[in-house]
Scaffold this active site. Structure first.
Site, PDB file in Angstrom:
ATOM      1  N   GLY A  65       0.691  -1.511  -0.406  1.00 52.71           N
ATOM      2  CA  GLY A  65       0.460  -0.117   0.094  1.00 52.71           C
ATOM      3  C   GLY A  65       0.596   1.837   0.006  1.00 52.71           C
ATOM      4  O   GLY A  65       0.178   2.634   0.042  1.00 52.71           O
ATOM      5  N   ARG A  74       2.196  -1.703  -5.988  1.00 54.77           N
ATOM      6  CA  ARG A  74       2.632  -0.093  -6.417  1.00 54.77           C
ATOM      7  C   ARG A  74       4.019   0.457  -6.697  1.00 54.77           C
ATOM      8  O   ARG A  74       4.439   0.486  -7.958  1.00 54.77           O
ATOM      9  CB  ARG A  74       1.649   0.968  -6.187  1.00 54.77           C
ATOM     10  N   CYS A 127     -16.320   2.691 -26.076  1.00 48.91           N
ATOM     11  CA  CYS A 127     -17.809   3.546 -26.049  1.00 48.91           C
ATOM     12  C   CYS A 127     -18.084   3.503 -24.957  1.00 48.91           C
ATOM     13  O   CYS A 127     -19.054   2.691 -24.605  1.00 48.91           O
ATOM     14  CB  CYS A 127     -18.705   2.376 -27.481  1.00 48.91           C
TER      15      CYS A 127
HETATM   16  C1  LIG Z   1      -2.933  -5.611  -2.858  1.00 47.47           C
HETATM   17  C2  LIG Z   1      -2.110  -6.133  -2.366  1.00 47.47           C
HETATM   18  C3  LIG Z   1      -1.071  -5.437  -1.537  1.00 47.47           C
HETATM   19  C4  LIG Z   1      -0.219  -4.666  -2.663  1.00 47.47           C
HETATM   20  O1  LIG Z   1      -0.824  -3.229  -2.269  1.00 47.47           O
HETATM   21  P1  LIG Z   1       0.579  -2.209  -3.572  1.00 47.47           P
HETATM   22  O2  LIG Z   1      -1.058  -0.891  -2.965  1.00 47.47           O
HETATM   23  O3  LIG Z   1       0.114  -2.466  -4.639  1.00 47.47           O
HETATM   24  O4  LIG Z   1       1.377  -1.838  -3.001  1.00 47.47           O
HETATM   25  C5  LIG Z   1       0.124  -5.502  -1.136  1.00 47.47           C
HETATM   26  N1  LIG Z   1      -1.279  -7.615   0.366  1.00 47.47           N
HETATM   27  C6  LIG Z   1      -2.429  -7.229  -0.597  1.00 47.47           C
HETATM   28  C7  LIG Z   1      -2.734  -8.506   0.802  1.00 47.47           C
HETATM   29  C8  LIG Z   1      -2.781  -7.218  -1.180  1.00 47.47           C
HETATM   30  O5  LIG Z   1      -4.463  -6.941  -1.455  1.00 47.47           O
END
Ligand SMILES: *Cc1c(COP(=O)(O)O)cnc(C)c1O
Length: 441
Positions: free
Chosen positions: A249, A294, A362
């Site tokens: 995250g 990310r 579209c």
């Molecule tokens: C989506 C997710 C991540 C990665 O999230 P990012 O925002 O891409 O870093 C990590 N762990 C779990 C359990 C996720 O669902």
């Protein structure tokens, strides 16, 4: 200038450069839309996480959340960098196996893992399953019996933290489809099923509070809540977690409005908060696991498009349309994600107008960018959208029967095609015919 917000430069011809290559040459060679990754940036991002833990002398595991962008070449880079890997489906696990990813470093996630997904995970001896619900515990028990195996697991819990992000990517709050609820006793119940289990080796807790988070406060809060429960289980049952997985995250810069913390700062503050609580409870520091997706690939990717129709509606808005859109980047349509872009062939020109960038699907909602400052645009110019490396190709779809775009890796001035562009044959490859004879029957 928009370019100043992103880690890319122009070359002598005034073209945008990626990984030592002229982006215009890539667009000409491979066609558009085209996803281009600067592989050295992916490596830098991997190393920023791994090295910070090393410098702090903390036992850690950094798992790349492969849902952000999974392809065989990508997973090979992740393997080269020594990271672990998160998968959330059989398809992602299959890709990892095809990339020869070390199975013991693969972790499986998912809020509705099927029996066959769990069977694939267990029969291939993957490193860890992150358990989400009661049904899963039952299925894992049965599979372990069938295969006469044991497996490491973490228990995913929802700490009841509302991270400051979009509702669609917020996952740690109580009203969530993910994990066991800590507040209402369900996590407690699951804990008792897992603790001291014969074949399920219960290693610790997992939480993932959301995505695109810019402050450490929510992580620190989540850690505090986890430790409140660890303290209870420690006192009642002598539980000592070996692993604490704080999820992913970590936010990245999509536009000048985003100011992400350095990965170093992020990791350091997480570690400090775990250290504080562990020593407060007088237990050994658990291994700290994180799962960036990310933050590993997002800023390393750019999408190149060819600009077609230019439409100016006086007093209302200017539009340019590109040869891709929600089929290669669903995020703006799905949850209003914002991006910035420059003209790859006029990357050093000053903006003189604002225009909005429309996709070709579209759907009125197929808009990539609203009100982008831009130089004079001509049909045939190449638009380069920044920070499309995560959740771009991985969310690509066939709406309007548009074939999926190609992916190119660039490193030290060398370009390599790593996912080929789909053909129309690919688009209809699963279609079967329904002949007139059926009507007569
Ligand atoms: C989506 C997710 C991540 C990665 O999230 P990012 O925002 O891409 O870093 C990590 N762990 C779990 C359990 C996720 O669902």
């Amino acid at each position: 200038m928009i370019l100043d917000n992103h880690p890319f430069q122009t070359n002598k011809r005034g073209h945008l450069e990626i990984g030592g290559m002229d982006s215009m040459e890539l667009a000409n060679k491979y066609g558009t839309p085209l996803y281009v990754y600067d592989v050295s940036m992916i490596r830098e991002n991997c190393r920023a996480f791994v090295n910070t833990f090393k410098e702090l002398d903390i036992k850690a595991e950094v798992a790349y959340a492969s849902k952000a962008f999974s392809s065989i070449a990508m997973l090979q880079v992740v393997k080269q960098e020594g990271l672990s890997l998160d998968v959330v489906s059989e398809g992602e696990l299959y890709t990892a196996l095809q990339a020869d990813f070390p199975v013991e470093k693969i972790h499986m996630h998912g809020n509705n893992k099927s029996l066959s997904e769990l069977e694939m995970a267990i029969s291939h001896d993957i490193g860890c399953i992150v358990i989400d619900n009661f049904l899963e515990i039952e299925m894992i028990e049965n599979l372990l019996k069938k295969y006469n195996k044991t497996i490491d697991v973490l228990m995913r819990v929802t700490p009841g933290i509302e991270s400051k992000t979009h509702k669609y990517i917020m996952t740690g709050n109580e009203d969530s489809k993910f994990g066991f609820n800590l507040q209402n006793g369900q996590a407690q119940e699951a804990f008792h099923l897992l603790h001291n289990h014969k074949s399920i080796r219960f290693k610790g807790l997992h939480c993932h509070i959301g995505s695109q988070i810019f402050e450490t406060g929510s992580f620190v809060m989540a850690t505090k809540v986890l430790f409140e429960h660890i303290a209870i289980w420690n006192e009642q049952d002598g539980f000592v977690p070996e692993v604490l997985n704080l999820g992913g995250g970590f936010g990245i810069r999509y536009t000048g409005e985003d100011s992400p913390l350095s990965l170093h700062t992020f990791v350091e503050e997480l570690v400090q908060s775990v250290q504080y609580h562990a020593s407060d409870l007088n237990i050994p520091l658990p291994e700290i696991w994180v799962e960036p997706g990310r933050a590993i690939v997002g800023n390393a990717g750019i999408t190149l498009y060819t600009i077609g129709a230019v439409k100016n509606i006086p007093e209302i808005r200017n539009y340019i349309s590109v040869d891709g859109g929600m089929t290669d980047n669903l995020r703006p349509a799905l949850y209003g994600a914002t991006y910035e872009a420059v003209l790859a062939n006029k990357a050093d020109y000053k903006p003189v107008n604002t225009t909005s960038v429309a996709g070709k699907a579209c759907e009125s909602g197929d808009m990539l960018i609203w009100d982008l400052p831009i130089p004079e645009v001509d049909n045939g110019d190449i638009l380069a959208v920044f920070s499309t490396g995560a959740y771009g190709y991985s969310m690509a779809n066939h709406y309007n029967r548009i074939p999926k775009a190609a992916v190119v890796f660039v490193e030290n001035g060398n370009d390599t095609l790593v996912v080929r562009r789909e053909t129309y044959k690919d688009v209809v490859k699963n279609d079967l015919s329904y002949s007139e004879e059926k009507i007569e029957m």
